[in-house]
Design an enzyme around this catalytic site. Structure first.
Site, mmCIF file in Angstrom:
data_model
loop_
_atom_site.group_PDB
_atom_site.id
_atom_site.type_symbol
_atom_site.label_atom_id
_atom_site.label_comp_id
_atom_site.label_asym_id
_atom_site.label_seq_id
_atom_site.Cartn_x
_atom_site.Cartn_y
_atom_site.Cartn_z
ATOM 1 C CG ASN A 1 0.416 -7.622 -4.121
ATOM 2 O OD1 ASN A 1 1.294 -6.754 -4.053
ATOM 3 N ND2 ASN A 1 -0.776 -6.970 -3.349
ATOM 4 C CB SER B 1 9.820 -1.780 -2.510
ATOM 5 O OG SER B 1 9.798 -0.787 -3.370
ATOM 6 C CE1 TYR C 1 6.190 -0.321 1.454
ATOM 7 C CE2 TYR C 1 7.700 0.235 -0.026
ATOM 8 C CZ TYR C 1 7.128 -0.811 0.339
ATOM 9 O OH TYR C 1 6.401 -0.794 -1.110
ATOM 10 C CB SER D 1 9.009 -4.483 5.429
ATOM 11 O OG SER D 1 8.694 -3.451 4.368
ATOM 12 C CE LYS D 2 7.104 -4.106 0.160
ATOM 13 N NZ LYS D 2 6.381 -5.445 -0.099
#
Length: 249
Positions: free
Chosen positions: A90, A142, A155, A158-159
């Site tokens: 997480n 995400s 971001y 990465s997700k």
């Protein structure tokens, strides 16, 4: 049996989504270790709130970007509770900026935390799951990793990487009785969301048919489902459960 006496490790568990995951697992009888980077007070609050729950909770100050720290923590958890059953990746950060103006450190730090951290924790823990030929690995991705969001190339990368990580790892470990799945929330009511500009918040909400943000406890409920042998079938693996209020429908 459900989650009774199962041992879980949750990265980034002192606040937001991670906090809700830790407490939700402990409410159902799991022994939960969680990592935090620097906010010791928040970590203590989670431990205090967990007192009296059916399971047990213990905080570990670990930099998820440090492979040796992660390995040592995994060994310590196994030393305390004897085994590992559930891994929840997480821990995550965002450092939003449009690509032409993004500093290399803003790119690296997000990838090192969100992707390398998941690799370090999963690799260190996987041997225990492989040995017992049973386990659940859950990665918090995400919708940014599916649809992309302007100003979040680091971001989103990465997700999206966590989704690829989920699909590939699921195929590697399926024969050993280990399931690997991801949860991809839309905008979640956390400190990370509250740090966004009003323009970014409005942009997110106008595309959500439900007209509100996802709550951390809603993400935790999906994680509990994926963690629980009694609820989630072993055959469910390699999947990404999108929790976006109908945004992708």
């Amino acid at each position: 049996m459900g989650l009774q006496n199962k041992v879980a490790l949750v990265s980034g568990g002192s606040r937001g989504i991670g906090r809700e995951i830790v407490l939700s697992l402990a409410k159902r009888g799991a022994y939960v270790g969680f990592t935090y980077l620097s906010n010791g007070e928040a970590a203590k609050q989670v431990e205090e709130e967990a007192k009296g729950l059916e399971g047990k909770v213990k905080a570990f100050q670990v930099d998820i970007r440090d492979r040796e720290q992660v390995k040592k923590m995994v060994e310590e958890v196994v030393g305390i509770w004897g085994t590992l059953d559930i891994i929840v990746n997480n821990a995550g950060i965002s450092k939003d900026k449009t690509l032409p103006f993004m500093d290399i450190e803003e790119w690296k730090s997000v990838l090192e935390t969100n992707v390398f951290g998941a690799f370090y924790l999963t690799q260190a823990a996987a041997f225990y799951l492989l040995k017992k030929k049973k386990g659940r690995i859950i990665n918090i991705s995400s919708v940014s990793g599916i649809n992309g969001i302007p100003g979040q190339t680091n971001y989103s990368t990465s997700k999206a990487g966590l989704i690829g990580f989920t699909r590939s790892l699921a195929k590697e470990v399926a024969r050993y009785g280990i399931s690997v799945n991801a949860v991809a929330p839309g905008g979640v009511e956390t400190d990370m969301f509250r740090a966004l500009s009003e323009k970014q918040k409005d942009s997110l909400l106008k595309n959500v048919p439900m007209g509100r943000m996802c709550m951390p406890e809603e993400v935790a409920r999906v994680v509990v489902f994926l963690s629980d042998d009694d609820m989630s079938p072993d055959y469910l693996t390699g999947s990404t459960i999108v929790l976006d209020g109908g945004m992708g429908s």
